[in-house]
Write an enzyme that holds these catalytic residues in place. Sequence first.
Site, PDB file in Angstrom:
ATOM      1  CG  ASP A  13      31.307  20.274 -49.915  1.00 22.71           C
ATOM      2  OD1 ASP A  13      30.223  20.855 -49.791  1.00 22.71           O
ATOM      3  OD2 ASP A  13      31.834  20.041 -51.006  1.00 22.71           O
ATOM      4  CE  LYS A  16      32.170  26.933 -46.497  1.00 19.87           C
ATOM      5  NZ  LYS A  16      32.779  25.745 -47.119  1.00 19.87           N
ATOM      6  N   GLY A  40      25.759  24.647 -49.965  1.00 19.93           N
ATOM      7  CA  GLY A  40      24.791  23.773 -49.295  1.00 19.93           C
ATOM      8  C   GLY A  40      25.301  23.560 -47.896  1.00 19.93           C
ATOM      9  CG  HIS A  41      26.519  26.275 -45.625  1.00 20.79           C
ATOM     10  ND1 HIS A  41      26.752  27.615 -45.456  1.00 20.79           N
ATOM     11  CD2 HIS A  41      27.477  25.839 -46.473  1.00 20.79           C
ATOM     12  CE1 HIS A  41      27.812  27.960 -46.174  1.00 20.79           C
ATOM     13  NE2 HIS A  41      28.254  26.904 -46.797  1.00 20.79           N
ATOM     14  CD  GLN A 223      30.419  28.854 -53.085  1.00 21.17           C
ATOM     15  OE1 GLN A 223      30.608  30.048 -53.033  1.00 21.17           O
ATOM     16  NE2 GLN A 223      29.239  28.330 -52.911  1.00 21.17           N
TER      17      GLN A 223
HETATM   18  P1  IMP Z   1      29.533  27.117 -59.450  1.00 19.93           P
HETATM   19  O1  IMP Z   1      29.853  27.818 -58.168  1.00 19.93           O
HETATM   20  O2  IMP Z   1      28.175  26.503 -59.475  1.00 19.93           O
HETATM   21  O3  IMP Z   1      29.820  27.983 -60.645  1.00 19.93           O
HETATM   22  O4  IMP Z   1      30.553  25.884 -59.595  1.00 19.93           O
HETATM   23  C1  IMP Z   1      31.974  26.075 -59.730  1.00 19.93           C
HETATM   24  C2  IMP Z   1      32.741  25.009 -58.971  1.00 19.93           C
HETATM   25  O5  IMP Z   1      32.576  25.208 -57.573  1.00 19.93           O
HETATM   26  C3  IMP Z   1      32.264  23.578 -59.240  1.00 19.93           C
HETATM   27  O6  IMP Z   1      33.391  22.714 -59.165  1.00 19.93           O
HETATM   28  C4  IMP Z   1      31.325  23.301 -58.086  1.00 19.93           C
HETATM   29  O7  IMP Z   1      31.207  21.920 -57.824  1.00 19.93           O
HETATM   30  C5  IMP Z   1      32.064  24.024 -56.969  1.00 19.93           C
HETATM   31  N1  IMP Z   1      31.188  24.472 -55.872  1.00 19.93           N
HETATM   32  C6  IMP Z   1      30.325  25.502 -55.879  1.00 19.93           C
HETATM   33  N2  IMP Z   1      29.746  25.642 -54.685  1.00 19.93           N
HETATM   34  C7  IMP Z   1      30.260  24.708 -53.890  1.00 19.93           C
HETATM   35  C8  IMP Z   1      30.073  24.379 -52.511  1.00 19.93           C
HETATM   36  O8  IMP Z   1      29.326  25.017 -51.766  1.00 19.93           O
HETATM   37  N3  IMP Z   1      30.797  23.315 -52.046  1.00 19.93           N
HETATM   38  C9  IMP Z   1      31.671  22.631 -52.828  1.00 19.93           C
HETATM   39  N4  IMP Z   1      31.887  22.919 -54.104  1.00 19.93           N
HETATM   40  C10 IMP Z   1      31.195  23.943 -54.645  1.00 19.93           C
END
Ligand code: IMP
Length: 428
Positions: A13, A16, A40-41, A223
Amino acid sequence: MPSLVVVGTYWGDEGKGKITDYLSAQADVVVRYQGGNNAGHTIQNGDRIYKLHFIPSGILHPKTLCLLGNGMVIDPVELVAEMDQLLKAGVDIDNLRISDRAHLILPYHKLLDGLNEERRGPNKIGTTRKGIGPAYMDKAARCGLRIADLLDEQELAQRLAENIRDKNLLLQRYYDVPGLDEQAVLTSLINAAERLRPHIDDTSVLINNALDVGKLIVFEGAQATLLDIDHGTYPFVTASNPVAGGVCIGAGVGPTRINKVLGLVKAYTSRVGDGPFPTELFDETANCIRERGKEFGTTTGRPRRVGWLDGVILQYARRVSGLDLLCITLLDVLTGLEAIKICTHYELDGKRTARFPARVSTLGRCEPVYTVLPGWEQEVGNCKSWDDLPENAKRYIRFIEELAGVPVGMISVGPGREQTITIRDIFD
Ligand code: IMP
C-alpha cells in the site's frame, strides 16, 4: 534504460498503482510478476477512480502492453469480472496478455484460505482470503492447474477431477465442511476460458522481444518487501516474492536485463493484517494519518495500521532489492503535524541495532529509536517542483535519503497524476 522494477519497501500500500500508472505514460510494456488479486492498486484519472487487482496499472494507457506474468496466481472468473469492469468504464483491454504458465486460483483455494485462517485462531496471518497461499501451495506440490490448462477442455476436466477428488476429501474429512461440485467448477472455468483465450500467450517471449528492440518495460511489484515469503516478516507474509529478484522468476527474464529498481516509500508506514510493527501508532496522530491517508484496504476495506517511517526497514529493503532510487509517496498526509518522527535504529535487549531481525518474536521486542524533525503547515498537493515544497518537507526528504543511502527521484503529493514531482530522470 529499458527496464525498471517498482517495488514497495514496507508491508504494501505504498502507492504502487498510482506510480506505475504515471510511469506507464512513458513505458511500452507493464508487467505484474507475482501475487494475484490480493493486490489492490488504486489509480485516479481525472474524476474517475479505478481499483485494479490483477490487471497491471498500465492498462489506462491504450498503447501500453499489459502482461500478467507466469509468477502470478490467477482466479479466471475474477479476472474476467475485472476485465468486464474496465470494458464497462470504456477502457480498451486489447493489449492485455496473460502468461500461459501462471497458476490458477480455484474455488477450493479460496475456501481453504478462509478455513486455514479460522483454524489458526489468534495466530491468524490476516490473509485477504483470496486463495493466494493455497494456490501457491499447489504450485509447489506440483498439482496446480495453469492458465495453459484452460486451452484444452478434456485435459482440464481430467486434471480438475483429480484435484477436486483430493480437495473434497480434505474439506469433508478434515475440515468437516461440504465438498465442491466438480461440474459447476468446470462449467465456470470453461466459460472464463472462452473470454481469456485471445489474451493467453507466452509472456516471457513478449518481454524478451521487447527488451531486444530497446522498448521500455516497467515491472510492477504487488505487496512489498516485508510481505515477501523469503525476506518478509515470516509467517506474516504473502506466498510469493515481491522483492526485485522476483521479477526474474515471475516474468521469465534474466537478471542481466533488469536495469533499475525504484523503491516506493510511504512518508509514514502502514500495514494490513497481523504481526509486529515497531513504529505503530495508537494515538490521535494515528487517527489523523489514517483519515488523511484514507488508510482502508482496497481489497478488504479493513482499516490499516499506521506508524512512523522506519529507517531500519528502509535500509533492509535497499539491501534485498538493490534499490537505485526512491519515490516518496503520500507526503501530503503529514501536512499539519507539529513534529515528525523517523525511526533510525532499534533498541533490542539494551543494545542499539540497525539489523532487521529474522524472527517476528524478536521484532516484537524491538523498540524504535527516533529522530524528531519539525513538521510543516502548508498543503503540498499543489506543489509542482522541489522548490515549491515547504522547507521542513524538504528537510524530511533529505533525511530519508541520507538514512536510506539512496537518492529520491520522485515525490507524490496526492492521488492525481499531476500531483507527482520528478526530481531525477527515472528512466535515465
Ligand atoms: P495473502 O497474500 O492474502 O495470503 O495475505 C498475506 C498477508 O499479506 C496478509 O497480512 C495480507 O493482509 C497481506 N497482503 C496481501 N496483499 C496485500 C497488498 O496488496 N497490500 C497490503 N497487504 C497485503
